[in-house]
Design a protein around this motif. Structure first.
Motif, short mmCIF file in Angstrom:
data_model
loop_
_atom_site.label_atom_id
_atom_site.label_comp_id
_atom_site.label_asym_id
_atom_site.label_seq_id
_atom_site.Cartn_x
_atom_site.Cartn_y
_atom_site.Cartn_z
N GLY A 135 55.77 40.46 68.48
CA GLY A 135 55.83 41.40 69.58
C GLY A 135 54.83 40.98 70.64
O GLY A 135 54.28 39.89 70.57
N THR A 136 54.62 41.86 71.60
CA THR A 136 53.66 41.57 72.64
C THR A 136 52.43 42.43 72.44
O THR A 136 52.54 43.65 72.39
CB THR A 136 54.28 41.87 74.02
OG1 THR A 136 55.54 41.21 74.11
CG2 THR A 136 53.37 41.40 75.14
N CYS A 137 51.29 41.78 72.32
CA CYS A 137 50.08 42.54 72.02
C CYS A 137 49.64 43.30 73.26
O CYS A 137 50.02 42.96 74.37
CB CYS A 137 48.98 41.63 71.51
SG CYS A 137 48.17 40.66 72.78
N PRO A 138 48.83 44.32 73.07
CA PRO A 138 48.41 45.15 74.20
C PRO A 138 47.84 44.34 75.36
O PRO A 138 48.17 44.60 76.51
CB PRO A 138 47.34 46.05 73.58
CG PRO A 138 47.76 46.18 72.16
CD PRO A 138 48.32 44.83 71.79
N GLN A 141 50.53 42.83 77.54
CA GLN A 141 51.54 43.68 78.16
C GLN A 141 51.22 43.89 79.63
O GLN A 141 50.06 44.01 79.99
CB GLN A 141 51.63 45.02 77.44
CG GLN A 141 52.28 44.91 76.09
CD GLN A 141 52.14 46.17 75.27
OE1 GLN A 141 52.18 47.27 75.81
NE2 GLN A 141 51.94 46.02 73.97
N ARG A 147 48.76 53.91 79.06
CA ARG A 147 49.05 53.69 77.66
C ARG A 147 47.73 53.55 76.92
O ARG A 147 46.83 52.85 77.34
CB ARG A 147 49.86 52.40 77.49
CG ARG A 147 51.23 52.52 78.14
CD ARG A 147 52.22 51.76 77.33
NE ARG A 147 52.05 52.07 75.90
CZ ARG A 147 52.70 51.43 74.96
NH1 ARG A 147 53.51 50.48 75.26
NH2 ARG A 147 52.53 51.76 73.69
N HIS A 148 47.62 54.22 75.82
CA HIS A 148 46.41 54.10 75.03
C HIS A 148 46.59 52.96 74.05
O HIS A 148 47.49 53.01 73.23
CB HIS A 148 46.14 55.38 74.25
CG HIS A 148 46.45 56.60 75.04
ND1 HIS A 148 45.58 57.09 75.97
CD2 HIS A 148 47.51 57.41 75.04
CE1 HIS A 148 46.12 58.18 76.52
NE2 HIS A 148 47.30 58.40 75.98
N SER A 149 45.77 51.98 74.13
CA SER A 149 45.84 50.97 73.08
C SER A 149 44.94 51.40 71.93
O SER A 149 43.73 51.55 72.09
CB SER A 149 45.44 49.60 73.61
OG SER A 149 44.55 49.73 74.68
N LEU A 150 45.55 51.60 70.80
CA LEU A 150 44.82 52.14 69.66
C LEU A 150 44.04 51.08 68.92
O LEU A 150 43.27 51.35 68.03
CB LEU A 150 45.82 52.79 68.69
CG LEU A 150 46.72 53.83 69.36
CD1 LEU A 150 47.71 54.40 68.37
CD2 LEU A 150 45.86 54.93 69.97
N SER A 151 44.28 49.86 69.25
CA SER A 151 43.51 48.79 68.63
C SER A 151 43.54 47.61 69.59
O SER A 151 44.36 47.56 70.50
CB SER A 151 44.13 48.40 67.28
OG SER A 151 44.77 47.15 67.37
N ILE B 118 53.70 49.85 62.47
CA ILE B 118 52.86 48.83 63.06
C ILE B 118 52.84 48.95 64.57
O ILE B 118 51.80 48.88 65.21
CB ILE B 118 53.34 47.42 62.64
CG1 ILE B 118 53.03 47.21 61.16
CG2 ILE B 118 52.66 46.35 63.48
CD1 ILE B 118 53.57 45.91 60.60
N GLN B 121 50.55 51.73 65.45
CA GLN B 121 49.14 51.54 65.15
C GLN B 121 48.47 50.43 65.95
O GLN B 121 47.27 50.43 66.15
CB GLN B 121 48.95 51.27 63.65
CG GLN B 121 49.18 52.52 62.82
CD GLN B 121 49.26 52.19 61.34
OE1 GLN B 121 48.80 51.15 60.91
NE2 GLN B 121 49.86 53.09 60.57
N THR B 122 49.24 49.49 66.39
CA THR B 122 48.62 48.34 67.03
C THR B 122 48.86 48.27 68.53
O THR B 122 48.20 47.50 69.23
CB THR B 122 49.14 47.02 66.44
OG1 THR B 122 50.54 46.93 66.71
CG2 THR B 122 48.90 46.97 64.95
N GLY B 123 49.84 49.02 69.02
CA GLY B 123 50.14 48.96 70.45
C GLY B 123 50.99 47.76 70.83
O GLY B 123 51.21 47.51 72.01
N TYR B 124 51.46 47.01 69.86
CA TYR B 124 52.36 45.91 70.17
C TYR B 124 53.68 46.48 70.68
O TYR B 124 54.16 47.50 70.19
CB TYR B 124 52.64 45.06 68.93
CG TYR B 124 51.65 43.93 68.72
CD1 TYR B 124 50.29 44.20 68.63
CD2 TYR B 124 52.08 42.61 68.60
CE1 TYR B 124 49.38 43.16 68.43
CE2 TYR B 124 51.18 41.58 68.40
CZ TYR B 124 49.84 41.85 68.32
OH TYR B 124 48.96 40.83 68.13
N SER B 125 54.28 45.80 71.63
CA SER B 125 55.58 46.25 72.13
C SER B 125 56.65 45.22 71.82
O SER B 125 56.35 44.06 71.54
CB SER B 125 55.50 46.48 73.63
OG SER B 125 55.28 45.25 74.28
#
Lengths: 152, 152
Positions: A135-138, A141, A147-151, B118, B121-125
């Motif tokens: 996927g695409t990490c915060p 993006q 958007r809240h990035s939780l990690s 996931i 929890q991780t903010g991956y899109s």
DNA sequence: ATACCTGCAAAGTCTTTGCCTTAGG
DNA sequence: CCTAAGGCAAAGACTTTGCAGGTAT
């Protein structure tokens, strides 16, 4: 099968790809084979080998990947990945398609039971599995609103 | 962490590998990084870059893989694999480590829920996953007594 | 003392690109 | 017509191997 082929042709047209012979042959082969194939698998397939160049197959695959019609499997860099094999430790991974960052997934892997069933049903021995999430990490993006990035 | 390193040293000794500096450095790096790494990742790591040759890292990885201490991830041929991306269709694969045969897994994939978690929890899109099972197919297994192969 | 291992460098294999021509829309 | 796409061939990138000298056991 032929339905799949027609569907693909439509999507290619929608994506703005020109309907060329090599494209048609490639889609035909891929929809018939219906399994992951290497460039060599494709380019050496009789239908493609006699009808178009390896470089063409390569570029077609590239375009189709860009358009989301084909996916390249695996950890993306063009190189082999190695990992330690520690007893009793199994890791699944979360990979950013954009920056390539790889982290281990914390959650327990839900696949072991299926693995068992597959072993019984197919007669394969020494079964193990690999599970990767992409996927695409915060950080990669496009900055949107709140958007809240939780990690990280 | 250091415990892992010690464990690895022991296994290498048990496997009959000589305890050389490059081996020690490699195990040190791999146990510290604890993620899949390419040959380049390894060879260019400061510790290894300044202490041993790329070819040595390559051969060490080979030996460690033979001994089952390291695993090479992914579909094994040294080439990229591509597959069609059809809407609503997700495929997991079963691959023979010996002959390379690839077939689709029939059973429904048990990973979708975890994928959801996931993402949250991780903010991956744009999350998706790949799941592959590896093992030795019946035809590649050493002929034993009366094993019934339930499928080819 | 000997077999295994390392370093350097060269060879191999698959991938990727340049350039000009062809042809789809 | 104009521009994307194809073919051929050369360049790149990563992997793999040969050989001579070093070293763990």
């Amino acid at each position: 099968m032929d339905q799949v082929y027609e569907h693909l042709i439509v999507r290619c047209k929608e994506s703005g790809l020109r309907r060329t012979k090599p494209l048609e042959f490639l889609l035909q082969v891929m929809s018939q084979e219906n399994r992951p194939m290497t460039l060599a698998d494709l380019a050496e397939h009789p239908v493609l080998a006699s009808n178009c160049d390896k470089a063409t197959v390569f570029r077609l695959i590239g375009r189709l990947t860009d358009k989301g019609i084909v996916r390249r499997l695996g950890l993306h860099e063009r190189a082999a990945y190695f990992t330690l094999l520690l007893p009793g430790r199994h890791q699944d991974f979360l990979i950013c398609s954009s920056c390539g960052d790889i982290k281990a997934v914390k959650a327990p892997c839900p696949v072991h039971q299926l693995e068992q069933e597959i072993a019984e049903q197919t007669g394969y021995s020494g079964l193990y599995h690999e599970l990767e999430f992409f996927g695409t990490c915060p950080s990669c993006q496009p900055p949107s609103d709140t958007r809240h990035s939780l990690s990280a």
